[in-house]
Design a protein around this motif. Structure first.
Motif, PDB file in Angstrom:
ATOM      1  N   PHE A 117       0.856  -1.182   0.000  1.00 21.94           N
ATOM      2  CA  PHE A 117       0.000   0.000   0.000  1.00 21.94           C
ATOM      3  C   PHE A 117       0.896   1.237   0.000  1.00 21.94           C
ATOM      4  N   GLU A 118       0.807   2.010  -1.068  1.00 22.57           N
ATOM      5  CA  GLU A 118       1.657   3.189  -1.226  1.00 22.57           C
ATOM      6  C   GLU A 118       0.829   4.462  -1.059  1.00 22.57           C
ATOM      7  N   ASP A 119       1.413   5.460  -0.420  1.00 22.68           N
ATOM      8  CA  ASP A 119       0.755   6.744  -0.221  1.00 22.68           C
ATOM      9  C   ASP A 119       1.183   7.698  -1.336  1.00 22.68           C
ATOM     10  N   PRO A 120       0.287   8.049  -2.264  1.00 19.29           N
ATOM     11  CA  PRO A 120       0.680   8.918  -3.384  1.00 19.29           C
ATOM     12  C   PRO A 120       0.985  10.355  -2.979  1.00 19.29           C
ATOM     13  N   LEU A 121       0.663  10.721  -1.730  1.00 21.17           N
ATOM     14  CA  LEU A 121       1.067  12.034  -1.237  1.00 21.17           C
ATOM     15  C   LEU A 121       2.466  11.999  -0.638  1.00 21.17           C
ATOM     16  N   ALA A 122       2.996  10.791  -0.477  1.00 23.95           N
ATOM     17  CA  ALA A 122       4.321  10.641   0.130  1.00 23.95           C
ATOM     18  C   ALA A 122       5.375  10.179  -0.862  1.00 23.95           C
ATOM     19  N   VAL A 123       4.984   9.365  -1.849  1.00 20.65           N
ATOM     20  CA  VAL A 123       5.947   8.849  -2.826  1.00 20.65           C
ATOM     21  C   VAL A 123       5.403   9.066  -4.230  1.00 20.65           C
ATOM     22  N   GLU A 124       6.304   9.235  -5.177  1.00 23.04           N
ATOM     23  CA  GLU A 124       5.911   9.494  -6.564  1.00 23.04           C
ATOM     24  C   GLU A 124       6.083   8.273  -7.457  1.00 23.04           C
ATOM     25  N   THR A 125       6.901   7.314  -7.033  1.00 26.04           N
ATOM     26  CA  THR A 125       7.183   6.153  -7.873  1.00 26.04           C
ATOM     27  C   THR A 125       6.993   4.871  -7.078  1.00 26.04           C
ATOM     28  N   PRO A 151     -11.979  22.402  -3.297  1.00 26.35           N
ATOM     29  CA  PRO A 151     -11.510  22.717  -4.658  1.00 26.35           C
ATOM     30  C   PRO A 151     -10.033  23.098  -4.709  1.00 26.35           C
ATOM     31  N   MET A 152      -9.565  23.866  -3.721  1.00 26.33           N
ATOM     32  CA  MET A 152      -8.166  24.287  -3.726  1.00 26.33           C
ATOM     33  C   MET A 152      -7.233  23.117  -3.457  1.00 26.33           C
ATOM     34  N   ILE A 153      -7.525  22.335  -2.427  1.00 25.43           N
ATOM     35  CA  ILE A 153      -6.642  21.219  -2.082  1.00 25.43           C
ATOM     36  C   ILE A 153      -6.630  20.188  -3.200  1.00 25.43           C
ATOM     37  N   ASN A 154      -7.785  19.933  -3.792  1.00 19.95           N
ATOM     38  CA  ASN A 154      -7.864  18.982  -4.902  1.00 19.95           C
ATOM     39  C   ASN A 154      -6.971  19.422  -6.059  1.00 19.95           C
ATOM     40  N   LYS A 155      -6.980  20.712  -6.356  1.00 20.66           N
ATOM     41  CA  LYS A 155      -6.166  21.227  -7.460  1.00 20.66           C
ATOM     42  C   LYS A 155      -4.682  21.230  -7.103  1.00 20.66           C
ATOM     43  N   LEU A 156      -4.349  21.686  -5.911  1.00 24.36           N
ATOM     44  CA  LEU A 156      -2.940  21.786  -5.526  1.00 24.36           C
ATOM     45  C   LEU A 156      -2.280  20.418  -5.430  1.00 24.36           C
ATOM     46  N   ARG A 157      -3.028  19.416  -5.011  1.00 24.94           N
ATOM     47  CA  ARG A 157      -2.444  18.079  -4.907  1.00 24.94           C
ATOM     48  C   ARG A 157      -2.088  17.494  -6.268  1.00 24.94           C
ATOM     49  N   GLY A 158      -2.608  18.077  -7.325  1.00 26.56           N
ATOM     50  CA  GLY A 158      -2.248  17.616  -8.656  1.00 26.56           C
ATOM     51  C   GLY A 158      -0.885  18.099  -9.112  1.00 26.56           C
ATOM     52  N   ASP A 159      -0.264  18.987  -8.356  1.00 27.95           N
ATOM     53  CA  ASP A 159       1.050  19.531  -8.699  1.00 27.95           C
ATOM     54  C   ASP A 159       2.123  18.731  -7.962  1.00 27.95           C
ATOM     55  N   PRO A 160       2.988  18.008  -8.676  1.00 25.55           N
ATOM     56  CA  PRO A 160       4.005  17.197  -7.993  1.00 25.55           C
ATOM     57  C   PRO A 160       4.952  18.024  -7.133  1.00 25.55           C
ATOM     58  N   PHE A 161       5.194  19.279  -7.511  1.00 26.71           N
ATOM     59  CA  PHE A 161       6.058  20.129  -6.692  1.00 26.71           C
ATOM     60  C   PHE A 161       5.398  20.423  -5.344  1.00 26.71           C
ATOM     61  N   ILE A 162       4.101  20.717  -5.367  1.00 29.02           N
ATOM     62  CA  ILE A 162       3.374  20.971  -4.119  1.00 29.02           C
ATOM     63  C   ILE A 162       3.362  19.709  -3.264  1.00 29.02           C
ATOM     64  N   ARG A 163       3.115  18.565  -3.881  1.00 34.98           N
ATOM     65  CA  ARG A 163       3.106  17.308  -3.122  1.00 34.98           C
ATOM     66  C   ARG A 163       4.459  17.051  -2.464  1.00 34.98           C
ATOM     67  N   ALA A 164       5.530  17.397  -3.168  1.00 34.59           N
ATOM     68  CA  ALA A 164       6.875  17.114  -2.660  1.00 34.59           C
ATOM     69  C   ALA A 164       7.274  18.038  -1.518  1.00 34.59           C
ATOM     70  N   HIS A 165       6.671  19.225  -1.455  1.00 35.86           N
ATOM     71  CA  HIS A 165       7.144  20.226  -0.496  1.00 35.86           C
ATOM     72  C   HIS A 165       6.146  20.575   0.606  1.00 35.86           C
ATOM     73  N   TYR A 166       4.873  20.193   0.444  1.00 35.81           N
ATOM     74  CA  TYR A 166       3.867  20.653   1.398  1.00 35.81           C
ATOM     75  C   TYR A 166       2.970  19.526   1.892  1.00 35.81           C
ATOM     76  N   GLN A 167       2.431  19.726   3.088  1.00 37.20           N
ATOM     77  CA  GLN A 167       1.399  18.862   3.655  1.00 37.20           C
ATOM     78  C   GLN A 167       0.310  19.773   4.212  1.00 37.20           C
ATOM     79  N   PHE A 168      -0.942  19.360   4.060  1.00 38.70           N
ATOM     80  CA  PHE A 168      -2.064  20.227   4.404  1.00 38.70           C
ATOM     81  C   PHE A 168      -2.729  19.796   5.709  1.00 38.70           C
ATOM     82  N   TRP A 169      -2.941  20.785   6.566  1.00 36.21           N
ATOM     83  CA  TRP A 169      -3.727  20.630   7.785  1.00 36.21           C
ATOM     84  C   TRP A 169      -4.856  21.658   7.712  1.00 36.21           C
ATOM     85  N   PHE A 170      -5.858  21.513   8.577  1.00 33.64           N
ATOM     86  CA  PHE A 170      -6.852  22.580   8.676  1.00 33.64           C
ATOM     87  C   PHE A 170      -7.131  22.898  10.137  1.00 33.64           C
ATOM     88  N   TYR A 171      -7.566  24.134  10.357  1.00 36.86           N
ATOM     89  CA  TYR A 171      -8.053  24.534  11.669  1.00 36.86           C
ATOM     90  C   TYR A 171      -9.534  24.817  11.525  1.00 36.86           C
TER      91      TYR A 171
END
Length: 562
Positions: free
Chosen positions: A214-222, A297-317
């Motif tokens: 089971f691979e996490d696509p937000l953590a690994v790209e390959t 809508p924003m998180i869905n779009k940003l997660r499609g960017d591999p650069f954003i996935r590689a550098h950021y993680q999203f939390w909410f308050y």
């Protein structure tokens, strides 16, 4: 008559909240459309898929054997030709149907290996031992993402990544008991990708081992498959849509405004993905009469960017938005302290706030000193006489320092100088409907008693709520705008304009998003400012999302910031 008007207004608000669905999901049976292949191995894979799909409901174990055979054959073809798109599609489809068959037949290969009969000999299906309890597959129900059709007001675009593997929606079978301690959602909805690894040879019983990773696509790209390295397939949209459809966060948005005390336990920071100390945390904060769902809508779009996935993680308050926002900000500080003890930060965080969430975020980069306190009570805390509890809460709300862990802030549709809607009839009626928490009412009573004993203290008509603290003439709004933002922390402004024209100053007609005028959203000193064609939901506007992406790439030092 006032009571009748209040009831009608509450009914109208609740009715409006139920008009549109944030997300709707429906399941379908995917169809496999093979390319007419002349490659022997791939022909076998396609034939095995057809046989397995036909048996899926009547003879699930036999179907499972055929589908594993298909995935095995397709994996062998990928080993010979890693660029074979038909082999990749066959592998992914077969792997997805393996999980659908397991789900429908209620099979359990997770607590013990599952022996599966197959035409070429048995398979023994198992999984890699999880490194953490939360990764135990027996805790989840898995549904292939390709079985879902999704739509809704917050789900207008499907963000997927082509590659190898079966994208799945993992849903926790039960609420997490440790959710609060782990800053996690009460029930897990997560997108993962399953990769079937066929080990060479057979064991003593003649079975060939199939190990599920089971691979996490937000953590690994390959991912690796039979010695080759491939992009990992992913579907970033479906897990969000399933969560919105099943949890229906909209049902609490109005309630958390009107009766904030009932929902005090919903004020918390929550992680949307596994914590990675090497990635920058982005915390998004919603506004009045809203919920974290608004960021879909924003998180869905940003997660499609591999650069954003590689550098950021999203939390909410999230918080009950009937609270006066200085109090919500005080809770956020407590949550940040607790979250950072559990997940130590190694990089400066980025805050993104919408509407009242912008005001809360602003207080995170403000050093108030005693200016707010003195502007309210006209004497230092040591000379006021409140109960210990009231004194503590008042000081936490009025005397605070900027958060040193915050490195950048993005304000979207922020009513920094208030919104005149809060003083209009809608705002006045909404303010009356909000039931202030007993704890705040008690503190308000102490403040009023202090006023009677000391004429130097400014008068307090009633305990302010969230709507009151959005009024341009509110005491706190006026005072906070005399306190500068802490130097050295860059901030950005994004605001909407409905396209009706108007002036940027207070001269009517004014430029506005329909709720907040430009003169209130504008902040001197912003590193950038962008006006987008939008109503008050500017954070869901494509141009605003693109601007957030640009700022995040700039923050991480992306070359060209494109």
């Amino acid at each position: 008559m006032k009571f009748i008007h209040s009831c009608l207004f509450a009914g109208l608000m609740l009715g409006l909240a139920s008009c549109a669905q944030y997300a709707t999901v429906s399941e379908r049976r995917p169809q496999f459309r093979p390319i007419r292949s002349t490659v022997g191995t791939l022909v076998k894979a396609e034939q095995a898929i057809a046989v397995g799909v036909a048996k899926e409901r009547s003879h699930p174990r036999q179907a499972l054997g055929d589908l594993l055979t298909a995935a095995d054959e397709a994996a062998q073809q990928l080993e010979h030709n890693p660029r074979d798109a038909a082999a990749r599609d066959a592998y992914n489809f077969a792997a997805s149907r393996v999980f659908e068959t397991i789900r429908r037949a209620k099979l359990d290969p997770w607590t013990q290996p599952l022996r599966v009969p197959a035409p070429g000999g048995d398979y023994l299906l198992t999984n890699r031992p999880p490194k953490q309890r939360v990764a135990d597959p027996s805790l989840y129900d898995f549904t292939p993402a390709d079985q879902f059709d999704v739509k809704g007001t917050y789900v207008t675009e499907r963000t997927v990544k082509p590659g190898v593997g079966a994208p799945l929606v993992a849903v926790g079978k039960a609420p997490r008991r440790d959710a609060a301690q782990q800053f996690a959602p009460e029930r897990t909805y997560y997108g993962i990708t399953a990769v079937l690894h066929f080990e060479p040879g057979r064991d003593k019983t003649g079975a060939r081992h199939v190990v599920v990773a089971f691979e996490d696509p937000l953590a690994v790209e390959t991912t690796s498959l039979d010695g080759g390295i491939f992009p990992l397939a992913a579907d970033f949209t479906v897990p969000l849509a399933v969560m919105l459809a099943r949890e229906n966060p909209k049902k609490l948005e109005i309630a958390r405004v009107l009766w904030p005390e009932r929902y005090a336990g919903t004020a918390h920071i929550v992680r949307l993905q596994a914590y990675d100390p090497n990635k920058t945390v982005v915390i998004v904060t919603h506004g009045l009469m809203d919920s974290p769902a608004t960021w879909t809508p924003m998180i869905n779009k940003l997660r499609g960017d591999p650069f954003i996935r590689a550098h950021y993680q999203f939390w909410f308050y999230s918080y009950p938005s009937g609270y006066p926002y200085p109090y919500s900000a005080a809770i956020m500080r407590e949550q940040l302290d607790a979250a950072e003890k559990r997940f130590p930060l190694h990089k400066k965080i980025v805050l993104i706030g919408h509407s009242m969430g912008s005001l809360i975020s602003r207080l995170m980069i403000t050093d108030s000193g005693d200016k707010l306190w003195m502007g309210t009570f006209r004497k230092p805390p040591s000379q006021t006489h409140f109960s210990p509890h009231a004194q503590k809460m008042l000081e936490e709300s009025l005397i605070f320092k900027h958060r040193p862990e915050v490195g950048r802030v993005i304000f979207i549709s922020g009513p920094h100088q208030g919104s005149e809607m809060a003083t209009g009839w809608v705002g006045r009626l909404a303010s009356r409907l909000i039931k202030s928490p007993a704890m705040l009412m008690k503190i308000g009573g102490e403040v009023r008693n202090a006023m009677l004993q000391d004429s130097t203290i400014l008068r307090l008509g009633s305990v302010p709520n969230s709507v009151d603290t959005l009024a341009p003439n509110n005491r706190f709004v006026k005072l906070i705008n005399t306190v500068p933002l802490t130097p050295g922390i860059p901030y950005h402004s994004i605001m909407g304009d409905r396209g009706k024209g108007g002036n940027k100053d207070r001269t009517p007609p004014v430029s506005t998003d329909g709720v907040v005028p430009y003169w209130s959203s504008h902040l001197d000193g912003a590193q950038s400012e962008l006006i987008v064609p939008s109503n008050h939901s500017a954070h869901q506007n494509p141009q605003a999302i693109a601007e957030v992406r640009r700022i995040l790439r700039q923050n991480a030092g992306a070359a060209g910031n494109n």
